[in-house]
Design an enzyme around this catalytic site. Structure first.
Site, PDB file in Angstrom:
ATOM      1  N   LYS A 142     -13.518   0.606  15.712  1.00  0.00           N
ATOM      2  CA  LYS A 142     -12.182   0.007  15.890  1.00  0.00           C
ATOM      3  C   LYS A 142     -11.707   0.094  17.336  1.00  0.00           C
ATOM      4  CE  LYS A 142     -10.762   0.367  11.327  1.00  0.00           C
ATOM      5  NZ  LYS A 142     -10.115   1.055  10.251  1.00  0.00           N
TER       6      LYS A 142
ATOM      7  N   ASN B 139       0.849  -1.204   0.000  1.00  0.00           N
ATOM      8  CA  ASN B 139       0.000   0.000   0.000  1.00  0.00           C
ATOM      9  C   ASN B 139       0.878   1.246   0.000  1.00  0.00           C
ATOM     10  OD1 ASN B 139       0.563   0.766   2.863  1.00  0.00           O
ATOM     11  ND2 ASN B 139      -0.339  -1.262   3.192  1.00  0.00           N
TER      12      ASN B 139
ATOM     13  N   ASP C  50      -4.037  -6.414   5.003  1.00  0.00           N
ATOM     14  CA  ASP C  50      -5.015  -7.296   5.640  1.00  0.00           C
ATOM     15  C   ASP C  50      -4.923  -8.721   5.092  1.00  0.00           C
ATOM     16  OD1 ASP C  50      -6.088  -5.408   7.364  1.00  0.00           O
ATOM     17  OD2 ASP C  50      -7.332  -4.557   5.775  1.00  0.00           O
TER      18      ASP C  50
HETATM   19  O1  C5P Z   1      -8.748  -2.607  10.664  1.00  0.00           O
HETATM   20  P1  C5P Z   1      -7.798  -1.617  10.124  1.00  0.00           P
HETATM   21  O2  C5P Z   1      -6.726  -2.206   9.282  1.00  0.00           O
HETATM   22  O3  C5P Z   1      -8.417  -0.446   9.439  1.00  0.00           O
HETATM   23  O4  C5P Z   1      -7.133  -1.008  11.450  1.00  0.00           O
HETATM   24  C1  C5P Z   1      -6.058  -0.141  11.408  1.00  0.00           C
HETATM   25  C2  C5P Z   1      -5.258  -0.261  12.652  1.00  0.00           C
HETATM   26  O5  C5P Z   1      -5.027  -1.642  12.938  1.00  0.00           O
HETATM   27  C3  C5P Z   1      -3.892   0.345  12.511  1.00  0.00           C
HETATM   28  O6  C5P Z   1      -3.473   0.819  13.767  1.00  0.00           O
HETATM   29  C4  C5P Z   1      -3.038  -0.815  12.031  1.00  0.00           C
HETATM   30  O7  C5P Z   1      -1.684  -0.645  12.373  1.00  0.00           O
HETATM   31  C5  C5P Z   1      -3.659  -1.994  12.773  1.00  0.00           C
HETATM   32  N1  C5P Z   1      -3.633  -3.251  12.034  1.00  0.00           N
HETATM   33  C6  C5P Z   1      -2.891  -4.285  12.545  1.00  0.00           C
HETATM   34  N2  C5P Z   1      -2.864  -5.497  11.905  1.00  0.00           N
HETATM   35  C7  C5P Z   1      -3.566  -5.691  10.791  1.00  0.00           C
HETATM   36  C8  C5P Z   1      -4.332  -4.650  10.260  1.00  0.00           C
HETATM   37  C9  C5P Z   1      -4.335  -3.441  10.907  1.00  0.00           C
HETATM   38  O8  C5P Z   1      -2.252  -4.102  13.581  1.00  0.00           O
HETATM   39  N3  C5P Z   1      -3.513  -6.855  10.193  1.00  0.00           N
END
Ligand code: C5P
Length: 414
Positions: A353, A223, A292
């Site tokens: 979140k 990304n 993700d």
């Molecule tokens: O669910 P989302 O990806 O939008 O959440 C963002 C937050 O979760 C950020 O702080 C990111 O660093 C963390 N995150 C994580 N592990 C993942 C996905 C996101 O720690 N696999």
């Protein structure tokens, strides 16, 4: 300074006593304002060494600066003066702070590219103390992409670069490019010379940057994260006394000084690096944009075009572990901060979140707005906690990092 009260003589310590400050004056009209600031520093008890470029001497005389600073001004790289062994080196030797004011577009360009063709630019290259650039110039020069990029380079390398002020300039234009107000300058000097140590004794872990998920030996999913926000948070925490570990995905940023960087590539590697250090941490900030999903399996050989069906290629993806969520569930005493980079329903998603990931704070970041977020040096966010929503307007990521730490500390104090 000695003060006499009722026959008792007490030493009154000047605020900048014992501080050695070098002021480099480049050739801009604001040189006269720098002269005023030199006088202020000297009156506050600092030992002030002035260095002037040839351009600066067209605006104000070295004699004036000699009088205001109490020291002979360095003007020449090749001066045959026995007291100044090698002028550009002796001028910054032992300095606690080097202020470049006014920092012209030309001087910042030289500093950003390591050019040392006069006594001031050479001194910048030779200095090992903190350097504060105080830009002042015509608004078009200031806004020119070259100047902006040079300022960004300097900031990324850990130099302090003030924003120019807005208003009427000597050239008649009204805009951004004025020499900052002296109160701003004083604050910046004091923040560098007397940094807050309000994170002393705290162990902090920050994740930053993107992760890269391999598809085959030459391709990956990733990304646009630059890592700038996480790196700014790490540098700010370090300067405020924290012991900082920065678990970083692949970025092009230099490691902040004094920070332990753990380089990782994939989400799985980031997960392992963070989890194995979690127990000992007091504060963890997940600023990384973790992918993700990853490819279910990495092809051993480069996937050939003819291997794919004519118009499409099926790639099976599996979910990566959610690092923040795992930390939220395993939380004992740690203060946990996550980021929410969203393109819609920003606050609702951030609040969700906060609950889902059992975080203590979510930094909500609207990445659909131009000029802030992923690519840029600036960001505007809302800090969402159980009880509060604090909106922070667009500002430099370095300044924002300080505000985020202020907010975290305010919560920890409660
Ligand atoms: O669910 P989302 O990806 O939008 O959440 C963002 C937050 O979760 C950020 O702080 C990111 O660093 C963390 N995150 C994580 N592990 C993942 C996905 C996101 O720690 N696999």
């Amino acid at each position: 300074m000695k003060e006499k009260t009722d026959n008792v003589t007490t030493e009154v310590k000047m605020p900048l006593a014992d501080k050695k400050i070098t002021v480099g004056i480049a050739g801009g009209i604001a040189a006269y304002k720098a002269a005023d600031f030199v006088s202020f520093l000297h009156q506050q008890g600092a030992e002030v060494q002035v260095i002037m470029t040839a351009g600066a001497q067209e605006f104000v005389s070295p004699l004036l600066l000699h009088a205001l600073s109490g020291q002979v001004v360095i003007t020449d790289m090749f001066a045959n003066d026995a007291s100044l062994h090698i002028p550009h080196i002796s001028g910054v030797d032992g300095a606690d702070l080097f202020i470049i004011a006014p920092a012209t577009a030309n001087m910042m360009a030289k500093a950003a590219h390591g050019i040392a063709d006069d006594v001031l630019s050479a001194a910048i290259l030779a200095a090992t103390c903190p350097i504060l650039f105080v830009p002042a110039m015509n608004m078009h020069m200031y806004e020119n992409i070259a100047t902006q990029e040079n300022m960004a380079i300097l900031r990324q390398r850990g130099y302090h670069v003030l924003e120019a002020a807005e208003g009427r300039m000597a050239c008649g234009t009204v805009g951004k490019g004025r020499f900052p107000e002296s109160s701003i300058l004083r604050e910046a000097v004091s923040a560098i010379l007397f940094p807050r140590q309000d994170l002393a004794g705290k162990k902090v872990l920050i994740t930053a940057g993107p992760t890269r998920e391999h598809i085959d030996p030459v391709r990956y999913i990733s990304n646009h994260s630059s890592g700038k926000m996480g790196y700014a948070l790490a540098a700010a925490a370090r300067s405020r006394g924290a012991e900082v570990t920065l678990v970083s995905g692949p970025v092009t940023l230099p490691a902040p000084q004094g920070v332990a960087v753990v380089p990782v590539i994939t989400a799985e590697e980031m997960y392992q690096a963070v989890l194995s250090r979690y127990e000992e941490m007091d504060i963890v900030i997940g600023a990384a944009a973790v992918a993700d999903y990853r490819a279910q399996s990495m092809a051993e050989q480069k996937i050939k075009k003819q291997d794919a069906a004519k118009n499409s290629l099926q790639l099976n993806l599996v979910a990566n572990p959610d690092i923040l969520q795992t930390l939220g569930e395993a939380k004992t005493r740690q203060y946990l901060v996550g980021f929410a980079a969203e393109t819609e329903n920003l606050l609702a998603n951030a609040r969700r979140k906060l609950v889902d990931k059992k975080a203590d704070m979510i930094v909500a970041n609207d990445v659909s707005q131009p000029g802030i977020g992923f690519y840029s040096d600036a960001n505007a966010v809302t800090l969402v906690t159980q009880t509060e929503e604090i909106g922070l307007p667009a500002m430099e990521k370095q300044v924002l990092a300080e505000k985020i730490w202020d907010a975290i500390l305010a919560k920890l104090d409660k």
